[in-house]
Design a protein around this motif. Sequence first.
Motif, PDB file in Angstrom:
ATOM      1  N   GLU A  49     113.393 -19.144 -77.946  1.00 51.26           N
ATOM      2  CA  GLU A  49     113.303 -20.187 -78.980  1.00 51.26           C
ATOM      3  C   GLU A  49     114.430 -21.209 -78.865  1.00 51.26           C
ATOM      4  O   GLU A  49     114.186 -22.419 -78.864  1.00 51.26           O
ATOM      5  CB  GLU A  49     113.308 -19.535 -80.364  1.00 51.26           C
TER       6      GLU A  49
ATOM      7  N   SER B 169     104.073 -25.082 -79.219  1.00 49.84           N
ATOM      8  CA  SER B 169     105.470 -24.649 -79.079  1.00 49.84           C
ATOM      9  C   SER B 169     106.414 -25.844 -78.992  1.00 49.84           C
ATOM     10  O   SER B 169     107.488 -25.846 -79.599  1.00 49.84           O
ATOM     11  CB  SER B 169     105.634 -23.769 -77.833  1.00 49.84           C
TER      12      SER B 169
ATOM     13  N   ALA C 145     109.259 -26.807 -81.671  1.00 54.26           N
ATOM     14  CA  ALA C 145     110.649 -26.879 -81.203  1.00 54.26           C
ATOM     15  C   ALA C 145     111.291 -28.207 -81.619  1.00 54.26           C
ATOM     16  O   ALA C 145     112.448 -28.240 -82.054  1.00 54.26           O
ATOM     17  CB  ALA C 145     110.698 -26.724 -79.681  1.00 54.26           C
TER      18      ALA C 145
ATOM     19  N   ARG D 138     112.128 -28.027 -85.242  1.00 53.09           N
ATOM     20  CA  ARG D 138     113.343 -27.237 -85.484  1.00 53.09           C
ATOM     21  C   ARG D 138     114.598 -28.052 -85.161  1.00 53.09           C
ATOM     22  O   ARG D 138     115.651 -27.853 -85.759  1.00 53.09           O
ATOM     23  CB  ARG D 138     113.312 -25.949 -84.652  1.00 53.09           C
TER      24      ARG D 138
END
Length: 836
Positions: free
Chosen positions: A531, A554, A558, A561
């Motif tokens: 991650e 993903s 990402a 985040r």
Amino acid sequence: MSYNIPAHLKGLTANALQGSRQRFGFNKMENERQHTVFKLLLDTLKEPMLLLLIAIAVIYFIVGNYTEAFFMLAAIIVVSGISFYQDRRSKNALKALQQLNEPLSTVIRNGEVQQIPTNEIAVGDLCITEEGRMINADGQIIHSNDFSVNEASLTGESLSVFKDKDSEDNKVYSGTITVSGLAVFEVEKIGKETRLGKIGISISSIKEERSPLQIQIGKFVRTMAIAGVTVFLMVCGYRFYQSGNILDSLLSGLTLAMSVLPEEIPVAFTTFMALGAWKLMREGIIIKRSSIVETLGSTTVICTDKTGTITENTMHLKHLYDFTSDQLYEEKDFSDPVLSDLIQYAMWSSEPVPFDPMEKTLHHIYEITQQDKRNEFRLFHEYPLEGKPPMMTHLFENDTQQRIIAAKGAPEAILAVSRLSDSDKEKARKEVAALGKKGYRVLGVAKTHFEGQGFPEKQQDFDFEFIGLVVFYDPPKKGIREVFQQIYDAGIKVKVITGDNADTTQAIAAQAGIRNEATAVNGSEISSYEENRLVVVADQTTLFTRMFPEAKLSVVNALKRKGEIVAMLGDGVNDGPALKAAHIGVAMGSKGTEIAKAAAALVITNDDLGKLISGIAAGRRIYANIKKALQYIISIHIPIILTVSLPLFLGWLYPQIFTPVHVIFLELVMGPTCSIVYENEPMERNAMKQPPRMLTDTFLNWRELVISIIQGIVITAGILLVYQYMVKSGADENKTRAMVFATLIFANILLSFANRSFYYSIFSTFRNRNNLLLIVTGITLLLLLVMLYLPPVTAFFKVASLNPHEMGIAILVAAASVLWFEIYKWVKRIKKNGKV
């Protein structure tokens, strides 16, 4: 699109349709609540400002001030009329958006294929569904062609299920997605009677979520409301202590409460968002939730597909590479018999009714170069597009059991399953790389032979013979370099997320003007990262190639985040998860699948990436204008509040310089200014040259709030200076009130002009045309003149006429108390760039 549908399928006649509609109704999950005029009026009358006006009117009736009482009743009608008009305007804009958001469905009626709004599907209709489309009713399959469906929305099972009319379960269900092929089904249940409806789920429903700005504004309004109640109680108590008159105390308290309550703010926010979405709709940008307009202006990263977004999606067949002869053929040589196998098997590996532009091109080339045998063979088994990288395989058979087994896909996938030596594979890879570096889209083609019915579970288990490569060229769209330049100028990063290979993607990205200094990363690498590592890679990488749905998701997660505000552009079924996960999912209206449109928050009707720039610009304009409106409201409310309260608390000669009739007059002037005039304010010329704001930023930071408070205090100082000047000059209460009121009105007008920009001068902003500002200003001045010089109105407002000298003083004081801000902006410009 033309459909190869059996001639005996006629569908409902007009009479049968009418009968079905009368018996079963429309295809809606629930009956829409009609916003009746009575209900809208009732909602309007719940507004705090109107409740205050009603309370004041009642008090005036009790004390016998009937003129003021009837004026307050008139004010109630005007204020409720404005609120009603704004509410209706917003709801009509949102209703228009919802109608455009509704997907179309394909049906057969009277023997003709028609496109109809999904809510018009009737029981008994023959509906056609195909790859990428959402099924919008329950029914029974009566005809199909290699049809498979994903029923995860009902069963939770992610794998697709192949069905036809002879299957044990030959039903299709609303809310499920067609993964491959085509099917015609007879509608049996619609709306609430479908399986989806009975378990209370509506895929098509749009839940309006409160945005960060809405939450912040709600907190601000609640704080001001609490402050209003507090000062109301304080003034009531103080006034009652002074006079012992409860009704007079209530009037004083209610006057101050009216001046504190910022009821314009929620109206302004709703109006800005709804009308902003409506204006974008007229430009071909359909927004599903009006609050998404706010998020658009905060976009920091745009993740875009390549095909059809950056490129034209024309998929022109540029070359054919025959592996046996190791020759690359140009278009003029496509009729060469050497290419017969390659062309035929490339076509047979495509869908019988092509949906993809490349497959349409392959069918066309087959038609003009080969003997057409498509009617002799039927597709009896298929391996859909899958794998990492992907490939697909079709199995055809004719009446004599002669078979054709054809496969195509990413060259790496086809080479991996072909019986070739390592040196032959390397030779083919070099050819693929050379073509990719020119920006070409390359697919590998293979064939095989298989007897019996025990087909391998996976297509990769066949023993394939590699035939060659089909080479497409999809050039970048005209003007796309300018579009990306605008994106970069706005401080927004670009990521390309595509299923194509790295060489082709790099070539097209360079031609389109995409800035890239990092190595491309492919989908399989994305899957291997932890991650924390993925967050770094997603941030530093520009080109993501050979991407599959999980990898796309993903990357989007990402970037989120990392703190980015992500706009994701997609058009296929595989883009659905990433579109839904992004802050702003953007689907293409022309070539986008229904599931992509359903997952997206925004649809670009003509697939023009430049429209997204228009949306981002609109988001920035609307957010900036909301801030201008809020700062204007704060700045002008401060002098009203202090002019009402300070004379009372300080024991000045005329403690009730403003009564409720004066405050409501000011509210009627301020309301249209903040919710109509500022909404119409054009975008400032530097707006798209600034970096995007953080979505978590408060709508007014401390610096901006302090500026607004200072503006309000300076205006207050000017007004109270005029107040004391008139008192010292021996003016009576009516003359003093007229001067104070006129000064405040002129300050209000000048403030509305000065706050059009907090950077550019008031003279520069005159070039930004806003006719509504001029109209509202004209009306305000006309009402002021009527109040000051028409005797019955003058008597009602308890003011006196002003002579030219007094009017001049009011204008000069108002100008001084507002236009000092121009010096602040001048200094700000000098500090920024050293020039005015």
